[in-house]
Enzyme design. Structure first.
Site, PDB file in Angstrom:
ATOM      1  CD  GLU A  31      -3.308  -0.924  -0.407  1.00 10.73           C
ATOM      2  OE1 GLU A  31      -2.498   0.785  -0.755  1.00 10.73           O
ATOM      3  OE2 GLU A  31      -3.598  -1.314  -0.716  1.00 10.73           O
ATOM      4  CG  HIS A  33       5.913   0.159  -3.292  1.00 11.39           C
ATOM      5  ND1 HIS A  33       5.658  -1.159  -2.745  1.00 11.39           N
ATOM      6  CD2 HIS A  33       7.075  -0.014  -3.462  1.00 11.39           C
ATOM      7  CE1 HIS A  33       6.791  -1.604  -2.201  1.00 11.39           C
ATOM      8  NE2 HIS A  33       8.105   0.278  -1.858  1.00 11.39           N
ATOM      9  CE  LYS A 144       9.749   1.900   6.388  1.00 11.80           C
ATOM     10  NZ  LYS A 144      11.481   1.544   5.451  1.00 11.80           N
TER      11      LYS A 144
HETATM   12  P1  AMP Z   1      11.359   0.284  -2.560  1.00 13.54           P
HETATM   13  O1  AMP Z   1      10.406  -0.374  -3.309  1.00 13.54           O
HETATM   14  O2  AMP Z   1      11.184   0.251  -0.773  1.00 13.54           O
HETATM   15  O3  AMP Z   1      12.982   1.106  -3.302  1.00 13.54           O
HETATM   16  O4  AMP Z   1       9.885   1.657  -1.825  1.00 13.54           O
HETATM   17  C1  AMP Z   1       9.769   2.437  -3.618  1.00 13.54           C
HETATM   18  C2  AMP Z   1       9.447   3.841  -2.894  1.00 13.54           C
HETATM   19  O5  AMP Z   1       8.254   3.366  -2.242  1.00 13.54           O
HETATM   20  C3  AMP Z   1      10.497   4.922  -2.306  1.00 13.54           C
HETATM   21  O6  AMP Z   1      10.555   6.000  -2.540  1.00 13.54           O
HETATM   22  C4  AMP Z   1       9.915   4.316  -0.902  1.00 13.54           C
HETATM   23  O7  AMP Z   1      10.280   5.896  -0.041  1.00 13.54           O
HETATM   24  C5  AMP Z   1       8.396   4.350  -0.694  1.00 13.54           C
HETATM   25  N1  AMP Z   1       8.019   3.639   0.316  1.00 13.54           N
HETATM   26  C6  AMP Z   1       8.807   2.943   0.877  1.00 13.54           C
HETATM   27  N2  AMP Z   1       7.071   2.098   1.659  1.00 13.54           N
HETATM   28  C7  AMP Z   1       6.687   2.903   1.597  1.00 13.54           C
HETATM   29  C8  AMP Z   1       5.156   3.669   3.024  1.00 13.54           C
HETATM   30  N3  AMP Z   1       5.121   3.089   4.309  1.00 13.54           N
HETATM   31  N4  AMP Z   1       4.507   5.020   2.654  1.00 13.54           N
HETATM   32  C9  AMP Z   1       4.531   5.496   1.809  1.00 13.54           C
HETATM   33  N5  AMP Z   1       5.879   5.650   0.750  1.00 13.54           N
HETATM   34  C10 AMP Z   1       6.428   4.095   1.104  1.00 13.54           C
END
Ligand code: AMP
Length: 268
Positions: A31, A33, A144
């Protein structure tokens, strides 16, 4: 929804469009993402989601090998959210691209930079490649991973890129735990524990109107919950990323800790 695997192809497509929202991810979409994707859909004409697990940003091989892979499910989520393009490159496509981005920001030796050697070099490198391949108008990133977002903002400014970084709020489950792809590696009682850590920090933050921040004090409280390893807990000024003792509207408590061998980060 189109799935694009070649850098050349997505580069050409984005060259001919305007108002493009870009959401970079490493997959195992949740959620958090989805909130980024939804915001991009709202604010842009076309939305591109990249799914690429970047080997260069993992400082531990095991962490890379065990990183969740849910590609079928991810594509179904993107389709449901009416994403226009999913960019799904392999390592060669990303790193063999001749990027024009050559300036990299200095990284303060604090928090993730201190505890995950080389991690941000990998993050900055992959984002330089992706931002060079995809001609976006806006790039959506989550608070985050605040330190990461902060550095990408600097990367954009330093290289005078035409894209704007949109800061997106952290999505949490009801118990307060921040959503993360790594949560898939945890059992349900461990997610409960995550919630307790977040609640403890939130409560402590309220007390800071009267008290100075004390890292050891809050660490002790978190260990008492059953956490065995904490890398850091710091009160951080959001615009400079420096440690402070006095709370203000522009400060958050940042934490990195482990549940079993799963390393988690949050800021509240
Ligand atoms: P990742 O797939 O972990 O590299 O994250 C991709 C993007 O999603 C990054 O910009 C993260 O900061 C964002 N993201 C990850 N977890 C959350 C969350 N719980 N709430 C909002 N954005 C998030």
């Amino acid at each position: 929804m189109k799935i694009i695997k070649k850098s050349n192809t997505i580069n050409k497509i984005t060259h001919n469009l305007d108002n493009i929202g870009f959401v970079p991810t490493m997959g195992a979409l949740h959620e958090g993402h989805c909130s980024l994707i939804k915001l991009s859909k709202k604010k842009s004409k076309k939305t591109i989601v990249s799914i690429f697990v970047n080997p260069k940003q993992f400082n531990k091989k095991k962490d890379f090998q065990t990183y969740p892979n849910k590609i079928k499910q991810d594509l179904a989520i993107c389709k449901k959210l009416k994403v226009d393009y999913v960019f799904l490159p392999n390592v060669k496509e990303v790193y063999e691209w001749n990027s024009a981005i050559s300036k990299f920001p200095k990284i303060k030796n604090i928090m993730e930079q201190k505890y995950r050697k080389g991690h941000f070099d990998g993050v900055l490198k992959v984002m330089a490649q992706l931002l060079s391949i995809i001609n976006s108008t806006k790039v959506f990133m989550g608070k985050k991973d605040y330190q990461q977002m902060y550095l990408i903002k600097k990367l954009i400014k330093l290289n005078k890129l035409k894209t704007n970084l949109i800061e997106c709020k952290t999505i949490r489950i009801k118990n307060g735990a921040a959503l993360s792809s790594r949560n898939l590696l945890l059992k349900s009682y461990e997610i409960t524990l995550m919630g307790k850590v977040a609640t403890t920090i939130k409560k402590y933050k309220k007390q800071l109107n009267k008290l100075e921040f004390n890292s050891n004090f809050i660490k002790k409280k978190i260990y008492k919950l059953g956490i065995n390893k904490i890398d850091y807990v710091e009160l951080i000024k959001l615009d400079t990323l420096s440690k402070v003792k006095k709370i203000s509207k522009k400060t958050n408590i940042f934490i990195s800790y482990y549940i079993r061998n799963v390393r988690l980060i949050d800021n509240i």
